[in-house]
Scaffold this motif. Sequence first.
Motif, short mmCIF file in Angstrom:
data_model
loop_
_atom_site.label_atom_id
_atom_site.label_comp_id
_atom_site.label_asym_id
_atom_site.label_seq_id
_atom_site.Cartn_x
_atom_site.Cartn_y
_atom_site.Cartn_z
N GLY A 105 0.80 -1.21 0.00
CA GLY A 105 0.00 0.00 0.00
C GLY A 105 0.84 1.27 0.00
N ILE A 106 0.23 2.34 0.49
CA ILE A 106 0.89 3.65 0.47
C ILE A 106 2.17 3.67 1.30
CG2 ILE A 106 0.60 6.07 1.11
CD1 ILE A 106 -2.31 5.85 0.35
N PRO A 107 2.20 3.12 2.55
CA PRO A 107 3.47 3.14 3.29
C PRO A 107 4.60 2.45 2.53
CG PRO A 107 1.64 2.57 4.73
CD PRO A 107 1.10 2.54 3.34
N GLY A 108 4.32 1.29 1.93
CA GLY A 108 5.34 0.60 1.18
C GLY A 108 5.81 1.38 -0.03
N ALA A 109 4.89 2.05 -0.72
CA ALA A 109 5.26 2.84 -1.89
C ALA A 109 6.14 4.02 -1.50
CB ALA A 109 4.01 3.33 -2.61
N ILE A 110 5.77 4.70 -0.41
CA ILE A 110 6.56 5.85 0.05
C ILE A 110 7.96 5.40 0.46
CG2 ILE A 110 6.75 7.62 1.82
CD1 ILE A 110 3.71 7.84 1.80
N LEU A 111 8.03 4.31 1.23
CA LEU A 111 9.34 3.82 1.68
C LEU A 111 10.18 3.35 0.49
CD1 LEU A 111 8.22 1.80 4.84
CD2 LEU A 111 9.47 3.96 4.80
N SER A 112 9.56 2.72 -0.50
CA SER A 112 10.30 2.23 -1.66
C SER A 112 10.79 3.37 -2.53
CB SER A 112 9.41 1.29 -2.49
OG SER A 112 9.02 0.17 -1.73
N ALA A 113 10.07 4.50 -2.52
CA ALA A 113 10.48 5.65 -3.34
C ALA A 113 11.54 6.50 -2.66
CB ALA A 113 9.26 6.51 -3.68
N MET A 114 11.76 6.31 -1.35
CA MET A 114 12.73 7.15 -0.64
C MET A 114 14.14 6.97 -1.15
SD MET A 114 11.60 7.20 3.38
CE MET A 114 10.18 8.16 3.91
N GLY A 115 14.54 5.70 -1.37
CA GLY A 115 15.89 5.43 -1.85
C GLY A 115 16.19 6.09 -3.18
N PRO A 116 15.36 5.86 -4.23
CA PRO A 116 15.61 6.53 -5.52
C PRO A 116 15.60 8.05 -5.43
CG PRO A 116 14.11 4.69 -5.81
CD PRO A 116 14.30 4.85 -4.34
N ILE A 117 14.66 8.61 -4.65
CA ILE A 117 14.61 10.07 -4.52
C ILE A 117 15.88 10.57 -3.84
CG2 ILE A 117 13.44 11.97 -3.34
CD1 ILE A 117 10.81 10.58 -3.85
N ALA A 118 16.32 9.87 -2.78
CA ALA A 118 17.55 10.28 -2.09
C ALA A 118 18.76 10.18 -3.01
CB ALA A 118 17.76 9.41 -0.85
N GLY A 119 18.82 9.13 -3.84
CA GLY A 119 19.94 8.97 -4.76
C GLY A 119 20.01 10.10 -5.77
N ALA A 120 18.86 10.43 -6.39
CA ALA A 120 18.85 11.52 -7.37
C ALA A 120 19.17 12.85 -6.69
CB ALA A 120 17.48 11.59 -8.05
N TRP A 121 18.65 13.04 -5.50
CA TRP A 121 18.91 14.28 -4.76
C TRP A 121 20.40 14.38 -4.42
CZ3 TRP A 121 14.46 17.25 -3.37
CH2 TRP A 121 14.76 18.47 -2.74
N ALA A 122 21.02 13.25 -4.04
CA ALA A 122 22.44 13.25 -3.69
C ALA A 122 23.31 13.60 -4.89
CB ALA A 122 22.84 11.88 -3.14
N VAL A 123 22.95 13.05 -6.06
CA VAL A 123 23.71 13.38 -7.27
C VAL A 123 23.61 14.88 -7.58
CG1 VAL A 123 23.86 13.03 -9.77
CG2 VAL A 123 23.55 11.08 -8.25
N GLY A 124 22.38 15.42 -7.48
CA GLY A 124 22.21 16.85 -7.70
C GLY A 124 22.99 17.69 -6.70
N LYS A 125 23.02 17.24 -5.45
CA LYS A 125 23.76 17.96 -4.41
C LYS A 125 25.25 17.95 -4.71
CE LYS A 125 23.85 19.93 -0.26
NZ LYS A 125 23.18 21.21 0.03
N LEU A 126 25.78 16.78 -5.10
CA LEU A 126 27.20 16.68 -5.41
C LEU A 126 27.57 17.52 -6.62
CD1 LEU A 126 27.74 12.85 -4.84
CD2 LEU A 126 28.69 14.71 -3.47
N VAL A 127 26.71 17.50 -7.64
CA VAL A 127 26.98 18.30 -8.83
C VAL A 127 26.97 19.79 -8.47
CG1 VAL A 127 26.01 19.01 -11.06
CG2 VAL A 127 26.15 16.59 -10.47
N GLY A 128 26.04 20.19 -7.59
CA GLY A 128 26.00 21.58 -7.16
C GLY A 128 27.22 22.00 -6.39
N GLN A 129 27.90 21.05 -5.73
CA GLN A 129 29.11 21.36 -4.96
C GLN A 129 30.39 21.13 -5.75
OE1 GLN A 129 28.77 18.91 -1.45
NE2 GLN A 129 27.39 20.33 -0.42
N SER A 130 30.26 20.84 -7.05
CA SER A 130 31.45 20.52 -7.85
C SER A 130 32.44 21.69 -7.88
CB SER A 130 31.04 20.14 -9.27
OG SER A 130 30.32 21.19 -9.89
#
Length: 385
Positions: A350-375
Amino acid sequence: MGTTVERRPPAIARAIAIALLCAAVTLSLAVPAHAADFSTTDWHQNVSNRTAGASDDWNQEWLGGEKYPTIDPLNLGGTFGPTIAYTIYGFLEGSAGALADSADTIYDSIQSVGTLDVSYTGADASDGNNETFSRMYSLATQVQNSVISPIAIGFLGLSMVLELLEFSKTVATTHSAPMGPLASYVWICVKFAVVMQIISHLDLLCGGIFDVFGWIARQCSSVIGSTSLGGTMGMSGFMIAMQQTTYANAGSAFVYLIIGLAVVVVACVTVLRVIIISVTRLIELYVMSAFAGMPLVMLTNRQVKDSGIRYFKSYGAVCLQAAVLVVLVACSGLVMAASTAIFTPPSAGGIPGAILSAMGPIAGAWAVGKLVGQSRQIADRIMGV
């Protein structure tokens, strides 16, 4: 005797009745069965493996399970509601799945940012000569040769005159061996002659610095790329959680569209950030190259030498930023894999599983954007700016 007038239903009513009958027959048709093994890793397989079936309690079944309901004319009360729920869910699942697949494709497109692999003269390593970047290089070179270099040579001559006047004053007031003043005079002439030649061929100097850092970046990228774990966001867990929503909670399926849209937005922002930073870095590089003649003249004067050194250290940092960006983009798959591996969500549908499963991909994309911003900050720290 009076005549009896036969009343017939309006044409539109007959058309509606026929359409409803056709819809009921279509929904009640059996679908050819496939392998009915529910996968916990491949949500596409789960969609293709579904088959029509019956259940004693549809409320406890998964909307994305191995079977789906169809309208049974003998049991309209028990099959009409679940069939409508599954029909709406099918639309939502298709939309959320399209968003999840789009997020994977968008995130993986980071590897296609062309400005990361452009040489100083604008040549693209994959496509050969790139007209847009070549025009930027040509424009910067024209400004450098036609405007900045003549001015820089004029200031260089003025700086030489001032240094020769100081040299004459020093020779007149200091008694030393004849070879001492001669060696100092020769050094002054050689120094300014070398600087003048460098100003005349400044594009070669700037291009050489850029290409050295670019070569380092490409070597690092080839090493990292050979061990990359892929560049997708890995949204299968999100879709599996959606498929594990029960018919009793069918109304919550609309939330998955919001989650899928959020993931796509994060992926788009990450890619846009990479594109914007790489383009602005390239423009900044050409602008600094065009005006490099003036800081080069500063290196010949003790009073302003530090300003010239800082300028070329900053120029080196801009060139190094290209190498840092290439390395970070090559690591985008590794960053995503690390973000999804470091956080293992508990089993939940359900919704809790979907939110938890989406956290990893969102965090990964956010981390790449953060690293690129600090290049740039990373490059500045390496160059000591």
